[in-house]
Design an enzyme around this catalytic site. Structure first.
Site, PDB file in Angstrom:
ATOM      1  N   ASN A   1       0.864  -1.186   0.000  1.00 16.14           N
ATOM      2  CA  ASN A   1       0.000   0.000   0.000  1.00 16.14           C
ATOM      3  C   ASN A   1       0.896   1.231   0.000  1.00 16.14           C
ATOM      4  O   ASN A   1       1.477   1.589   1.021  1.00 16.14           O
ATOM      5  CB  ASN A   1      -0.903  -0.013   1.238  1.00 16.14           C
ATOM      6  CG  ASN A   1      -1.785   1.222   1.326  1.00 16.14           C
ATOM      7  OD1 ASN A   1      -1.926   1.968   0.361  1.00 16.14           O
ATOM      8  ND2 ASN A   1      -2.378   1.438   2.494  1.00 16.14           N
ATOM      9  N   TRP A   2       1.007   1.862  -1.167  1.00 18.47           N
ATOM     10  CA  TRP A   2       1.885   3.028  -1.279  1.00 18.47           C
ATOM     11  C   TRP A   2       1.326   4.252  -0.567  1.00 18.47           C
ATOM     12  O   TRP A   2       2.047   5.226  -0.352  1.00 18.47           O
ATOM     13  CB  TRP A   2       2.101   3.382  -2.751  1.00 18.47           C
ATOM     14  CG  TRP A   2       2.891   2.393  -3.540  1.00 18.47           C
ATOM     15  CD1 TRP A   2       3.336   1.155  -3.135  1.00 18.47           C
ATOM     16  CD2 TRP A   2       3.341   2.547  -4.896  1.00 18.47           C
ATOM     17  NE1 TRP A   2       4.018   0.536  -4.149  1.00 18.47           N
ATOM     18  CE2 TRP A   2       4.041   1.366  -5.245  1.00 18.47           C
ATOM     19  CE3 TRP A   2       3.217   3.559  -5.840  1.00 18.47           C
ATOM     20  CZ2 TRP A   2       4.615   1.181  -6.502  1.00 18.47           C
ATOM     21  CZ3 TRP A   2       3.782   3.381  -7.099  1.00 18.47           C
ATOM     22  CH2 TRP A   2       4.478   2.205  -7.421  1.00 18.47           C
ATOM     23  N   LYS A   3       0.044   4.218  -0.238  1.00 19.60           N
ATOM     24  CA  LYS A   3      -0.635   5.371   0.373  1.00 19.60           C
ATOM     25  C   LYS A   3      -0.456   6.607  -0.533  1.00 19.60           C
ATOM     26  O   LYS A   3      -0.451   6.480  -1.750  1.00 19.60           O
ATOM     27  CB  LYS A   3      -0.149   5.584   1.804  1.00 19.60           C
ATOM     28  CG  LYS A   3      -0.307   4.312   2.647  1.00 19.60           C
ATOM     29  CD  LYS A   3      -0.069   4.531   4.112  1.00 19.60           C
ATOM     30  CE  LYS A   3      -0.251   3.221   4.869  1.00 19.60           C
ATOM     31  NZ  LYS A   3      -0.142   3.394   6.331  1.00 19.60           N
TER      32      LYS A   3
ATOM     33  N   HIS B   1      -9.591   0.670   4.954  1.00 17.65           N
ATOM     34  CA  HIS B   1      -8.314   0.896   5.645  1.00 17.65           C
ATOM     35  C   HIS B   1      -8.544   1.799   6.853  1.00 17.65           C
ATOM     36  O   HIS B   1      -9.383   2.695   6.831  1.00 17.65           O
ATOM     37  CB  HIS B   1      -7.304   1.528   4.681  1.00 17.65           C
ATOM     38  CG  HIS B   1      -5.913   1.544   5.209  1.00 17.65           C
ATOM     39  ND1 HIS B   1      -5.470   2.491   6.110  1.00 17.65           N
ATOM     40  CD2 HIS B   1      -4.858   0.712   4.984  1.00 17.65           C
ATOM     41  CE1 HIS B   1      -4.208   2.249   6.408  1.00 17.65           C
ATOM     42  NE2 HIS B   1      -3.807   1.183   5.741  1.00 17.65           N
TER      43      HIS B   1
ATOM     44  N   GLU C   1      -5.502  -5.126  10.693  1.00 21.35           N
ATOM     45  CA  GLU C   1      -4.625  -4.006  11.054  1.00 21.35           C
ATOM     46  C   GLU C   1      -4.690  -3.759  12.561  1.00 21.35           C
ATOM     47  O   GLU C   1      -5.682  -3.226  13.051  1.00 21.35           O
ATOM     48  CB  GLU C   1      -5.097  -2.714  10.395  1.00 21.35           C
ATOM     49  CG  GLU C   1      -5.024  -2.618   8.909  1.00 21.35           C
ATOM     50  CD  GLU C   1      -5.446  -1.218   8.478  1.00 21.35           C
ATOM     51  OE1 GLU C   1      -4.557  -0.375   8.293  1.00 21.35           O
ATOM     52  OE2 GLU C   1      -6.662  -0.966   8.367  1.00 21.35           O
TER      53      GLU C   1
ATOM     54  N   GLY D   1       2.880   2.647  14.147  1.00 20.69           N
ATOM     55  CA  GLY D   1       3.394   3.987  14.421  1.00 20.69           C
ATOM     56  C   GLY D   1       3.217   4.450  15.853  1.00 20.69           C
ATOM     57  O   GLY D   1       3.211   5.645  16.129  1.00 20.69           O
TER      58      GLY D   1
ATOM     59  N   GLY E   1       5.037   1.113   4.631  1.00 19.03           N
ATOM     60  CA  GLY E   1       6.323   1.751   4.345  1.00 19.03           C
ATOM     61  C   GLY E   1       7.303   0.883   3.580  1.00 19.03           C
ATOM     62  O   GLY E   1       7.999   1.360   2.671  1.00 19.03           O
TER      63      GLY E   1
END
Length: 251
Positions: free
Chosen positions: A9-11, A96, A168, A174, A236
């Site tokens: 997932n490149w976001k 998401h 998730e 984070g 990431g």
């Protein structure tokens, strides 16, 4: 046999030029290094979908990061499932945690997005997961079960088997708190148990459940060795071709 899926997932990252470069690197490395039974997916920004679909090979599938719940119409700024399909998209992330938090997406909205994606031949990557507060309050299992029930359990068994689920642990993304392999496996097993309560054990055992809690090359092997973890939704680490490919080689 459940599908092994490693989805990046490149976001909101990478310009078109940067995205083309990264996608080409991943596709070329995947051809030589990734086992045939691993399904690689890159979920990329809308602006790059059409162009990237032309530079990849059959080792990589393209996914979108969102979809609107209507086929067409006066919905300024939105992108429909038929539009995604028309540029070669195969997968779409739905629900998401960032979409739920920042854009207020509800379980019912997500149910509609799942339905329209399936109707257009797209594979939903359906996300579920709990916050630290919910986990500490001991309601995390019930909370995740409700997400699954309200967004997926309207589907027929045949359609349900086309869905990929991504867990998730929002509390471990984070935050400086790390989910252990055991904690991840426990939640994946609970999710599969809940799926079985609706669709039966045979169907539940066919559903791929991905781990979406900061999977990296140095922790992927332990996570992917867990009985109920079938792959990863990678954030990431998917922005670096070497890291992404190394995760895909960790089974």
């Amino acid at each position: 046999m459940r599908k092994k899926v490693i989805a990046g997932n490149w976001k909101m990252n990478k310009t078109l030029e940067e995205g083309l470069s990264l996608a080409s690197e991943v596709a070329n490395m995947a051809k030589d290094e990734v086992p045939a039974d691993v399904n690689l997916v890159m979920c990329i920004p809308y602006i790059s979908l059409a162009a990237v679909s032309k530079v990849i090979n059959d080792k990589v599938a393209i996914g979108a990061q969102n979809v609107y719940q209507k086929e067409s119409g006066a919905f300024t700024g939105e992108i429909s499932a038929p539009m995604l399909k028309s540029v070669g998209v195969k997968y779409v992330i739905i629900g998401h945690s960032e979409r739920r938090e920042y854009f207020g997406e509800t379980n019912q909205q997500l149910a509609d997005k799942v339905t329209i994606s399936l109707a257009n031949g797209l594979t939903p990557l359906f996300c579920c997961g709990e916050t630290l507060a919910q986990r500490e309050a001991g309601i995390h299992i019930n909370f995740v079960n409700a997400q699954l029930t309200e967004s997926l359990f309207h589907l027929s068994p045949e359609d349900f088997k086309k869905v990929v689920i991504a867990y998730e642990p929002i509390w471990a993304i984070g935050t400086g708190v790390t989910a252990s392999d055991e904690q991840a496996q426990e939640m994946h097993a609970k999710i599969r148990e809940h799926l079985a309560s609706k669709y039966g054990a045979a169907v539940a055992d066919e559903i791929s459940i991905l781990y979406g809690g900061s999977m990296k090359p140095d922790n992927a092997k332990g996570l992917l060795a867990c009985k109920d973890i079938d792959g990863g939704l990678i954030g990431g680490a998917s922005l670096k071709s070497r890291d992404f490919i190394d995760i895909a080689k960790s089974y």
